[in-house]
Write a protein that holds these residues in place. Structure first.
Motif, PDB file in Angstrom:
ATOM      1  N   SER A  11       0.855  -1.057   0.116  1.00  6.53           N
ATOM      2  CA  SER A  11      -0.079   0.006   0.009  1.00  6.53           C
ATOM      3  C   SER A  11       0.902   1.216   0.028  1.00  6.53           C
ATOM      4  O   SER A  11       1.717   1.559   0.811  1.00  6.53           O
ATOM      5  CB  SER A  11      -0.729  -0.069   1.317  1.00  6.53           C
ATOM      6  OG  SER A  11      -1.819  -0.917   1.056  1.00  6.53           O
ATOM      7  N   GLY A  12       0.643   2.203  -0.916  1.00  2.00           N
ATOM      8  CA  GLY A  12       1.315   3.513  -0.881  1.00  2.00           C
ATOM      9  C   GLY A  12       0.261   4.326  -0.838  1.00  2.00           C
ATOM     10  O   GLY A  12      -0.846   4.240  -0.306  1.00  2.00           O
ATOM     11  N   SER A  13       0.712   5.916  -0.796  1.00  2.58           N
ATOM     12  CA  SER A  13      -0.118   6.779  -0.152  1.00  2.58           C
ATOM     13  C   SER A  13      -1.202   7.157  -0.992  1.00  2.58           C
ATOM     14  O   SER A  13      -2.182   7.476  -0.882  1.00  2.58           O
ATOM     15  CB  SER A  13       0.775   8.248   0.133  1.00  2.58           C
ATOM     16  OG  SER A  13       1.521   8.380  -1.215  1.00  2.58           O
ATOM     17  N   SER A  14      -0.963   6.748  -2.414  1.00  3.04           N
ATOM     18  CA  SER A  14      -2.105   7.010  -3.441  1.00  3.04           C
ATOM     19  C   SER A  14      -2.265   5.820  -4.588  1.00  3.04           C
ATOM     20  O   SER A  14      -2.829   5.760  -5.431  1.00  3.04           O
ATOM     21  CB  SER A  14      -1.842   8.251  -4.320  1.00  3.04           C
ATOM     22  OG  SER A  14      -0.479   8.184  -4.798  1.00  3.04           O
ATOM     23  N   HIS A  63     -10.543   5.152  -1.086  1.00  2.00           N
ATOM     24  CA  HIS A  63      -9.974   4.177  -2.267  1.00  2.00           C
ATOM     25  C   HIS A  63      -9.337   2.894  -1.849  1.00  2.00           C
ATOM     26  O   HIS A  63      -9.260   1.913  -2.532  1.00  2.00           O
ATOM     27  CB  HIS A  63      -9.188   5.028  -3.135  1.00  2.00           C
ATOM     28  CG  HIS A  63      -9.880   5.971  -3.851  1.00  2.00           C
ATOM     29  ND1 HIS A  63      -9.285   7.143  -4.426  1.00  2.00           N
ATOM     30  CD2 HIS A  63     -11.369   5.997  -4.480  1.00  2.00           C
ATOM     31  CE1 HIS A  63     -10.374   7.696  -5.125  1.00  2.00           C
ATOM     32  NE2 HIS A  63     -11.726   7.271  -5.047  1.00  2.00           N
ATOM     33  N   HIS A  64      -8.522   3.020  -0.770  1.00  2.00           N
ATOM     34  CA  HIS A  64      -7.670   1.558  -0.177  1.00  2.00           C
ATOM     35  C   HIS A  64      -8.811   0.536   0.127  1.00  2.00           C
ATOM     36  O   HIS A  64      -8.803  -0.561  -0.550  1.00  2.00           O
ATOM     37  CB  HIS A  64      -6.883   2.083   0.925  1.00  2.00           C
ATOM     38  CG  HIS A  64      -5.635   2.859   0.817  1.00  2.00           C
ATOM     39  ND1 HIS A  64      -5.562   4.035   0.587  1.00  2.00           N
ATOM     40  CD2 HIS A  64      -4.295   2.328   0.340  1.00  2.00           C
ATOM     41  CE1 HIS A  64      -4.168   4.649   0.171  1.00  2.00           C
ATOM     42  NE2 HIS A  64      -3.491   3.372   0.076  1.00  2.00           N
ATOM     43  N   VAL A 108       0.631  -4.621  16.703  1.00  2.00           N
ATOM     44  CA  VAL A 108       1.594  -4.454  15.573  1.00  2.00           C
ATOM     45  C   VAL A 108       1.155  -3.414  14.756  1.00  2.00           C
ATOM     46  O   VAL A 108       2.074  -2.548  14.260  1.00  2.00           O
ATOM     47  CB  VAL A 108       1.949  -5.839  14.667  1.00  2.00           C
ATOM     48  CG1 VAL A 108       2.633  -5.537  13.428  1.00  2.00           C
ATOM     49  CG2 VAL A 108       2.589  -6.843  15.477  1.00  2.00           C
ATOM     50  N   THR A 109      -0.120  -3.212  14.140  1.00  2.00           N
ATOM     51  CA  THR A 109      -0.572  -2.217  13.403  1.00  2.00           C
ATOM     52  C   THR A 109      -0.483  -0.866  14.043  1.00  2.00           C
ATOM     53  O   THR A 109       0.083   0.016  13.371  1.00  2.00           O
ATOM     54  CB  THR A 109      -2.060  -2.539  13.126  1.00  2.00           C
ATOM     55  OG1 THR A 109      -2.174  -3.733  12.507  1.00  2.00           O
ATOM     56  CG2 THR A 109      -2.566  -1.419  11.894  1.00  2.00           C
ATOM     57  N   ALA A 110      -0.695  -0.993  15.243  1.00  2.00           N
ATOM     58  CA  ALA A 110      -0.563   0.553  16.028  1.00  2.00           C
ATOM     59  C   ALA A 110       0.952   0.852  16.027  1.00  2.00           C
ATOM     60  O   ALA A 110       1.279   1.985  15.786  1.00  2.00           O
ATOM     61  CB  ALA A 110      -1.024   0.299  17.445  1.00  2.00           C
ATOM     62  N   ILE A 128      -3.305   1.613   6.751  1.00  2.00           N
ATOM     63  CA  ILE A 128      -4.746   1.513   6.180  1.00  2.00           C
ATOM     64  C   ILE A 128      -4.865   0.317   5.345  1.00  2.00           C
ATOM     65  O   ILE A 128      -6.080  -0.361   5.233  1.00  2.00           O
ATOM     66  CB  ILE A 128      -5.035   2.797   5.085  1.00  2.00           C
ATOM     67  CG1 ILE A 128      -4.802   3.947   6.006  1.00  2.00           C
ATOM     68  CG2 ILE A 128      -6.189   2.864   4.205  1.00  2.00           C
ATOM     69  CD1 ILE A 128      -4.650   5.467   5.053  1.00  2.00           C
ATOM     70  N   GLY A 129      -3.864  -0.374   4.471  1.00  2.00           N
ATOM     71  CA  GLY A 129      -4.089  -1.358   3.807  1.00  2.00           C
ATOM     72  C   GLY A 129      -4.007  -2.757   4.616  1.00  2.00           C
ATOM     73  O   GLY A 129      -5.014  -3.586   4.295  1.00  2.00           O
ATOM     74  N   ILE A 130      -3.487  -2.760   6.025  1.00  2.00           N
ATOM     75  CA  ILE A 130      -3.473  -3.736   6.667  1.00  2.00           C
ATOM     76  C   ILE A 130      -5.185  -3.781   7.278  1.00  2.00           C
ATOM     77  O   ILE A 130      -5.804  -4.764   7.405  1.00  2.00           O
ATOM     78  CB  ILE A 130      -2.743  -3.586   7.953  1.00  2.00           C
ATOM     79  CG1 ILE A 130      -0.992  -3.935   7.477  1.00  2.00           C
ATOM     80  CG2 ILE A 130      -2.863  -4.465   9.097  1.00  2.00           C
ATOM     81  CD1 ILE A 130      -0.055  -3.649   8.371  1.00  2.00           C
ATOM     82  N   ARG A 131      -5.382  -2.710   7.883  1.00  2.00           N
ATOM     83  CA  ARG A 131      -6.840  -2.608   8.391  1.00  2.00           C
ATOM     84  C   ARG A 131      -7.844  -2.993   7.472  1.00  2.00           C
ATOM     85  O   ARG A 131      -8.924  -3.872   7.738  1.00  2.00           O
ATOM     86  CB  ARG A 131      -7.104  -1.278   8.907  1.00  2.00           C
ATOM     87  CG  ARG A 131      -6.198  -0.921  10.148  1.00  2.00           C
ATOM     88  CD  ARG A 131      -6.637   0.231  10.764  1.00  2.00           C
ATOM     89  NE  ARG A 131      -5.737   0.869  11.889  1.00  2.00           N
ATOM     90  CZ  ARG A 131      -5.833   0.338  12.939  1.00  2.00           C
ATOM     91  NH1 ARG A 131      -6.428  -0.959  13.212  1.00  2.00           N
ATOM     92  NH2 ARG A 131      -4.702   0.646  13.841  1.00  2.00           N
TER      93      ARG A 131
END
Length: 397
Positions: A11-14, A63-64, A108-110, A128-131
């Motif tokens: 996952s990138g910023s955009s 969008h993610h 881990v995500t935090a 964001i991608g993980i969640r």
């Protein structure tokens, strides 16, 4: 159908890259990209069995999440969902907290989000991608693979900056390095090609792409690397300046430049783009150079000179050298750039095999030069970071 498929998400910023990887063979069964997130032209596309499909993302925001939802539907429609054993996420920065691949939990995500100061564009997007993936695939184990983890074996003398120690203890300012999964992968492949245990091998890995870095690898471990606290340092890149006198930043700010303008110039308007004045793409620089463009010629010379200079300096942390490894989009495919770097290494005894160098492109690996002086070779190995993420995820299962 194989039962060792891993969905790899970057996952990138955009943007969001994804692939379904066979963790045994390394083959990408499906690969895709969501891009232009946050813009009206946001799209998601994928390739499967040689066929490419593209569709627009018409949701106004998040969008993610939409891209992940579309991937879920795609996995179902292609019949892969039942064969997925894990999801692996590429995360850019693990700081000193993460020294290897970890199974993802809420904690881990935090922690990944907490490290956003070190990678403000990448880590929040990774989280964001993980969640989104955790919500979409709640029953699948998920893993985080960090770009910085491979470099956590660097000795203190290599990662410590010559600055006040409190800047390290308070803010974590030190050399971290990036492209770790790429350097890890090609060093293992190089050891296989040379029929030598990686634990007894010494390599200088040269990852050249829009982002570029060099890594000294001793007995399978990273002992130094050119990128530092951020991916801005080290080699000249597509739009990044690489190593620069920090006094230039103060100079420009005294001239009235804002902090934002300075770092925009160093990150987005330097490198190939800045020196050539025409493009950040190495292919465009080479084409313009052939047509006699002076700026393109200078960009080519600065880039190849700096790469060779780093390779020469990375002899220092090694006790011997088995191979210089070229990888990444430019390193794997650009014959003129490899040839010029090898010419710049003449004092180290490297002699190019012109036919072998021409053959080792577009997915082909091979030995492209030899140094009788060092008893070493230069080789080309296509990188496969997704395979590393898939393998390490399955190993942790």
């Amino acid at each position: 159908m194989s039962n060792s498929f891993v969905l790899v998400i970057n996952s990138g910023s955009s943007s969001l890259k994804f692939a379904v990887i066979d963790s045994v063979s390394g083959d990408a069964i499906v690969s895709g990209l969501g891009e232009c997130f946050g813009l009206p032209e946001a799209v998601i596309s994928w390739k499967h069995n040689g066929e490419k499909v593209e569709e627009s993302i018409d949701q106004p925001d998040n969008h993610h999440q939409h891209a992940i939802n579309r991937i879920v539907a795609l996995m179902d429609s292609l019949g892969f969902t039942a064969d997925l054993v894990a999801i692996g996420h590429r995360i850019v920065h693990g700081g000193e907290k993460f020294t290897s691949t970890v199974r993802i939990t809420e904690t881990v995500t935090a922690e990944i989000e907490k490290l956003a100061d070190l990678a403000p564009l990448h880590n929040p997007a990774g989280a964001i991608g993980i969640r989104a993936a955790m919500a979409a695939f709640p029953s699948l184990p998920q893993f985080a693979v960090f770009d910085t983890a491979f470099h956590q074996t660097m000795p203190e003398k290599a990662f410590t900056g010559a600055i006040s120690n409190e800047l390290y203890t308070e803010y974590g300012i030190r050399r971290y390095g990036f492209h770790g999964t790429s350097h890890y992968f090609v060093s293992r492949e190089a050891a296989k090609m040379l029929n030598k245990p990686v634990e007894e091998s010494s390599f200088i890995s040269v990852h050249l792409g829009n982002g570029a870095s060099v890594c000294a690898i001793s007995n399978g471990q990273s002992v130094d690397t050119s990128m530092g606290f951020t991916p801005l340092s080290g080699l000249m890149m597509g739009t990044r300046c690489g190593d620069l006198d920090p006094g230039i930043i103060e100079f420009l700010m005294k001239k009235g430049w804002s902090q934002e303008k300075v770092f925009d110039a160093l990150n987005k308007k330097s490198g190939f783009l800045g020196v050539s004045g025409i493009t950040s793409d190495a292919r465009g620089v080479l084409e313009a150079m052939e047509e006699g463009h002076e700026g393109a010629k200078l960009a080519f010379e600065v880039f190849t000179y700096r790469v060779a200079k780093y390779i020469g300096s990375y002899m220092i942390p090694l006790d011997h050298l088995d191979a210089v490894i070229f990888t990444g989009g430019i390193g794997e495919n650009s014959l003129p750039i490899r040839s010029e770097i090898l010419r710049n290494l003449k004092l180290l005894g490297f002699v190019e095999d012109e036919k072998a160098n021409a053959d080792a492109r577009f997915g082909a690996s091979g030995i492209v030069a030899k140094s009788e002086l060092l008893g070493a070779v230069a080789m080309v190995i296509p990188t496969n970071e997704e395979f590393v993420i898939a393998q390490q995820s399955v190993e942790l299962l």
